[in-house]
Motif scaffolding. Structure first.
Motif: not given
Length: 149
Positions: A131-149
């Motif tokens: 569960y922790l590995a999946a959560l970390a993967e999901k967070t990393a994917k979300t951060e890649k998709e969002q543009p940097a401010p």
């Protein structure tokens, strides 16, 4: 054998100032007078506090002081006694060139490190780690998709 004038002067000076007597012995009469004055002063203050306690304006604080001052007088005598004993037999000087070592059982033991090995036999632990590995993967994917401010 003739003595030089310097030796004669030293002999006169030593006779006058007691060169053969230690300096602590020469000061002892002054210390005895100081102890007697301190002792009698403390007892006088105890008597004064006792008369204040017995007067119309006296209270229990005066009684406490009247009982406390004789203890101070006793301490003056005790301190002089310890001072004289310390003069006669001072403690051994500490050796500065010798290393000292703390005994092993003096300090508490350090806590041991926690066991970091993963026990794969526990199914709940495996599920939680997945569960922790999946959560970390999901967070990393979300951060890649969002543009940097």
């Amino acid at each position: 054998m003739r003595r030089s004038p310097r030796d004669a002067a030293r002999a006169v000076w030593c006779a006058r100032y007691r060169c053969n007597v230690s300096t602590t012995r020469r000061r002892r009469p002054a210390l005895i007078v100081l102890v007697i004055v301190g002792f009698l002063g403390c007892l006088g203050l105890a008597w004064w506090q006792w008369t204040r306690f017995e007067s119309a304006s006296g209270d229990f604080q005066n009684l406490g002081y009247a009982l406390q001052w004789p203890m101070f007088a006793g301490f003056v005598v005790y301190a002089y006694y310890k001072f004289v004993r310390y003069e006669d037999a001072p403690p051994e000087p500490k050796k500065r060139d010798v290393l000292t070592e703390i005994p092993a059982d003096l300090l508490p033991e350090r806590p041991r490190a926690a066991n970091t090995s993963v026990d794969d036999d526990d199914p709940a632990l495996r599920e939680y780690n997945a569960y922790l590995a999946a959560l970390a993967e999901k967070t990393a994917k979300t951060e890649k998709e969002q543009p940097a401010p």
